[in-house]
Design a protein around this motif. Structure first.
Motif, mmCIF file in Angstrom:
data_model
loop_
_atom_site.group_PDB
_atom_site.id
_atom_site.type_symbol
_atom_site.label_atom_id
_atom_site.label_comp_id
_atom_site.label_asym_id
_atom_site.label_seq_id
_atom_site.Cartn_x
_atom_site.Cartn_y
_atom_site.Cartn_z
ATOM 1 N N ASP A 142 42.620 30.436 14.345
ATOM 2 C CA ASP A 142 43.641 29.121 13.963
ATOM 3 C C ASP A 142 42.534 28.233 13.933
ATOM 4 O O ASP A 142 42.531 27.051 14.592
ATOM 5 N N TYR A 143 42.033 27.723 12.419
ATOM 6 C CA TYR A 143 41.685 26.239 12.021
ATOM 7 C C TYR A 143 42.045 26.466 10.454
ATOM 8 O O TYR A 143 42.443 26.947 9.719
ATOM 9 N N SER B 79 37.569 30.769 16.296
ATOM 10 C CA SER B 79 37.865 30.861 14.683
ATOM 11 C C SER B 79 36.196 30.320 14.138
ATOM 12 O O SER B 79 36.640 30.389 12.324
ATOM 13 N N VAL B 80 35.146 29.728 14.458
ATOM 14 C CA VAL B 80 34.169 29.108 13.657
ATOM 15 C C VAL B 80 34.048 30.823 13.572
ATOM 16 O O VAL B 80 32.970 30.152 12.429
ATOM 17 N N GLY B 81 33.150 31.310 14.488
ATOM 18 C CA GLY B 81 32.865 32.727 13.780
ATOM 19 C C GLY B 81 33.621 33.977 12.867
ATOM 20 O O GLY B 81 32.643 34.199 12.520
ATOM 21 N N ASP B 82 34.795 33.429 12.556
ATOM 22 C CA ASP B 82 35.549 34.059 12.043
ATOM 23 C C ASP B 82 34.856 33.427 10.429
ATOM 24 O O ASP B 82 35.340 34.308 9.332
ATOM 25 N N LEU B 83 35.399 31.972 10.299
ATOM 26 C CA LEU B 83 35.007 31.026 9.420
ATOM 27 C C LEU B 83 33.434 31.880 8.507
ATOM 28 O O LEU B 83 33.356 32.105 7.193
ATOM 29 N N VAL C 286 35.106 21.522 10.719
ATOM 30 C CA VAL C 286 36.120 22.592 10.915
ATOM 31 C C VAL C 286 36.959 22.504 12.303
ATOM 32 O O VAL C 286 36.283 22.000 13.060
ATOM 33 N N ASN C 287 38.344 22.643 12.133
ATOM 34 C CA ASN C 287 39.446 22.057 13.518
ATOM 35 C C ASN C 287 40.632 23.235 13.473
ATOM 36 O O ASN C 287 41.138 23.431 12.720
ATOM 37 N N LYS C 288 41.305 23.597 14.697
ATOM 38 C CA LYS C 288 42.581 23.569 14.867
ATOM 39 C C LYS C 288 43.945 23.042 14.636
ATOM 40 O O LYS C 288 43.452 21.054 14.875
ATOM 41 N N PRO C 289 44.534 22.696 13.697
ATOM 42 C CA PRO C 289 45.408 22.203 12.872
ATOM 43 C C PRO C 289 46.800 21.864 14.263
ATOM 44 O O PRO C 289 46.502 22.228 15.978
ATOM 45 N N LYS D 207 40.391 16.233 10.485
ATOM 46 C CA LYS D 207 41.477 16.597 11.095
ATOM 47 C C LYS D 207 40.978 17.231 12.611
ATOM 48 O O LYS D 207 40.130 17.948 13.160
ATOM 49 N N GLY D 208 42.022 16.679 13.432
ATOM 50 C CA GLY D 208 42.403 17.495 14.950
ATOM 51 C C GLY D 208 41.265 17.028 15.686
ATOM 52 O O GLY D 208 40.229 15.872 16.022
ATOM 53 N N THR D 209 41.508 17.859 16.659
ATOM 54 C CA THR D 209 39.921 17.164 18.050
ATOM 55 C C THR D 209 38.992 18.474 18.354
ATOM 56 O O THR D 209 38.519 18.120 19.126
ATOM 57 N N VAL D 210 39.637 19.712 18.333
ATOM 58 C CA VAL D 210 38.839 20.862 18.648
ATOM 59 C C VAL D 210 39.441 21.991 18.457
ATOM 60 O O VAL D 210 40.035 21.994 16.836
ATOM 61 N N VAL D 211 38.702 23.383 18.476
ATOM 62 C CA VAL D 211 38.927 24.421 17.656
ATOM 63 C C VAL D 211 38.102 25.727 18.471
ATOM 64 O O VAL D 211 36.961 25.388 19.374
#
Length: 212
Positions: free
Chosen positions: A158-159, A177-181, A199-202, A169-173
């Motif tokens: 979820d990113y 998710s980063v691996g998926d990108l 890259v962040n979680k919405p 944007k955001g604070t965490v991910v």
């Protein structure tokens, strides 16, 4: 068939990438890492293992020969030297495509209290992450730089992404998710060439990560 070299393959983000690429019949992986035991659960028989260090120039050139894509998952207070070694080896071996994970906050791009908090906590390391980014952008290679938010171990993809000239944007991910990108860029290497992406979680805006 695409040949991919993963540098720092035992890293937590890299392990998600290695797992995902193991499922792809069109990818050959070479994994350069210091401690192969850390990857025992995720390495398939088709992955070539090179035990070593990116700061060993001959070993790095050996691992890089014949590769199509280099994905670097590196860290440490010698990141400047590691980055220079990777760029030098790529230029000498003619490999052009690079995916490099760095850090949020290297451009003072985080607004508000979270930006202030982030700089207070990791401001010093951000200096060598910024130097690494500058060197990559000046290298002439086909790079993609990723600047993840603070990382979690949530089992989710979820990113969202932001460009270099946009407010973060955001604070965490999640690492997944980063691996998926990263996996998507490896499988579609013409995407995000020359991009420098946050890259962040919405919907995770706040003064600091929820777990701090």
């Amino acid at each position: 068939m695409s040949n991919v070299l993963v540098l720092g393959a035992s890293g937590q983000i890299a392990q998600w990438v290695v797992k995902s690429l193991n499922e792809q019949s069109t990818v050959n992986q070479t994994l350069l890492l210091r401690n192969p035991k850390k990857l025992a659960d995720v390495v398939s028989a088709k992955a070539k293992i090179v035990v070593g260090d990116v700061l060993d120039p001959e070993q790095l050139k050996f691992a890089m020969a014949g590769q199509d894509i280099v994905y670097a998952n590196l860290a440490g207070d010698d990141l400047d030297a590691q980055t220079a070694a990777v760029l030098n080896a790529m230029q000498k071996t003619g490999v052009k495509r690079l995916i490099f994970v760095l850090s949020l906050g290297i451009y003072d791009e985080i607004p508000g209290k979270f930006g202030e908090w982030n700089d207070a906590i990791i401001g010093e390391p951000l200096k060598y992450y910024r130097r690494a980014a500058d060197a990559i952008e000046a290298s002439g290679l086909d790079y993609t730089i990723l600047r993840p938010a603070w990382l979690t171990d949530e089992d989710e993809v979820d990113y969202e992404i932001t460009a270099k000239n946009e407010a973060f944007k955001g604070t965490v991910v999640s690492r997944k998710s980063v691996g998926d990108l990263i996996t998507q860029v490896i499988l579609n290497p013409a995407t995000y060439v020359g991009a420098n992406l946050g890259v962040n979680k919405p919907n995770t805006d706040g003064d600091k990560p929820y777990f701090m």
